[in-house]
Design a protein around this motif. Structure first.
Motif, PDB file in Angstrom:
ATOM      1  N   THR A  27      -6.798  -0.489  -7.301  1.00  0.00           N
ATOM      2  CA  THR A  27      -8.032  -0.868  -7.991  1.00  0.00           C
ATOM      3  C   THR A  27      -9.020  -1.636  -7.121  1.00  0.00           C
ATOM      4  OG1 THR A  27      -6.965  -2.890  -8.816  1.00  0.00           O
ATOM      5  CG2 THR A  27      -6.919  -0.958 -10.245  1.00  0.00           C
ATOM      6  N   HIS A  28      -8.574  -2.250  -6.040  1.00  0.00           N
ATOM      7  CA  HIS A  28      -9.462  -3.062  -5.206  1.00  0.00           C
ATOM      8  C   HIS A  28     -10.638  -2.260  -4.658  1.00  0.00           C
ATOM      9  CE1 HIS A  28      -6.184  -6.258  -4.189  1.00  0.00           C
ATOM     10  NE2 HIS A  28      -6.553  -6.266  -5.447  1.00  0.00           N
ATOM     11  N   SER A  29     -10.397  -1.036  -4.275  1.00  0.00           N
ATOM     12  CA  SER A  29     -11.438  -0.235  -3.635  1.00  0.00           C
ATOM     13  C   SER A  29     -11.872   0.944  -4.496  1.00  0.00           C
ATOM     14  CB  SER A  29     -10.928   0.279  -2.282  1.00  0.00           C
ATOM     15  OG  SER A  29     -10.582  -0.806  -1.455  1.00  0.00           O
ATOM     16  N   ALA A  30     -11.579   0.895  -5.756  1.00  0.00           N
ATOM     17  CA  ALA A  30     -11.977   1.993  -6.637  1.00  0.00           C
ATOM     18  C   ALA A  30     -13.493   2.004  -6.764  1.00  0.00           C
ATOM     19  CB  ALA A  30     -11.331   1.835  -8.006  1.00  0.00           C
ATOM     20  N   PRO A  31     -14.106   3.179  -6.576  1.00  0.00           N
ATOM     21  CA  PRO A  31     -15.556   3.251  -6.689  1.00  0.00           C
ATOM     22  C   PRO A  31     -16.004   3.133  -8.149  1.00  0.00           C
ATOM     23  CG  PRO A  31     -14.646   5.427  -6.324  1.00  0.00           C
ATOM     24  CD  PRO A  31     -13.506   4.447  -6.211  1.00  0.00           C
ATOM     25  N   VAL A  78       0.858  -1.185   0.000  1.00  0.00           N
ATOM     26  CA  VAL A  78       0.000   0.000   0.000  1.00  0.00           C
ATOM     27  C   VAL A  78       0.891   1.231   0.000  1.00  0.00           C
ATOM     28  CG1 VAL A  78      -1.928  -1.164   1.165  1.00  0.00           C
ATOM     29  CG2 VAL A  78      -0.190  -0.019   2.520  1.00  0.00           C
ATOM     30  N   CYS A 119      -4.127  -2.235  -4.249  1.00  0.00           N
ATOM     31  CA  CYS A 119      -4.949  -1.261  -3.524  1.00  0.00           C
ATOM     32  C   CYS A 119      -5.409  -0.124  -4.431  1.00  0.00           C
ATOM     33  CB  CYS A 119      -4.199  -0.714  -2.315  1.00  0.00           C
ATOM     34  SG  CYS A 119      -2.753   0.296  -2.729  1.00  0.00           S
TER      35      CYS A 119
END
Length: 86
Positions: free
Chosen positions: A74-78, A53, A72
């Motif tokens: 792309t994992h939590s990209a809205p 991260v 990290c």
């Protein structure tokens, strides 16, 4: 080739892999394995990946690391809902 140990990385590089991805290694182990791979196969690209991260990124950078992958990003990209009408 995704590798999780020095043995796997050296075997992959020895078998002709162009890129060896060192996955989920602690920074200290990562640098040691990367140095071994580069010493034995200088033309192989070494990529660091797994659990990296922004806050820990500097620990994974080093002279034997060519590429760093950070899931990290792309994992939590809205999601963005949009449409294009022509």
């Amino acid at each position: 080739v995704e590798c999780s140990s020095a043995d796997e990385a050296l075997a992959a590089a020895g078998a002709g892999a162009d890129i060896v991805l060192l996955d989920n290694l602690a920074p200290q182990e990562l640098h040691a394995v990367a140095a071994q791979v580069k010493a034995a196969h200088p033309g192989v690209t070494v990529e660091a990946s797994g659990g990296i991260v922004l806050g820990t990124l500097p620990q994974f950078l080093g002279p034997h690391i060519d590429v760093v992958s950070m899931g990290c990003l792309t994992h939590s990209a809205p999601a963005l809902d949009f449409a294009l009408r022509v």
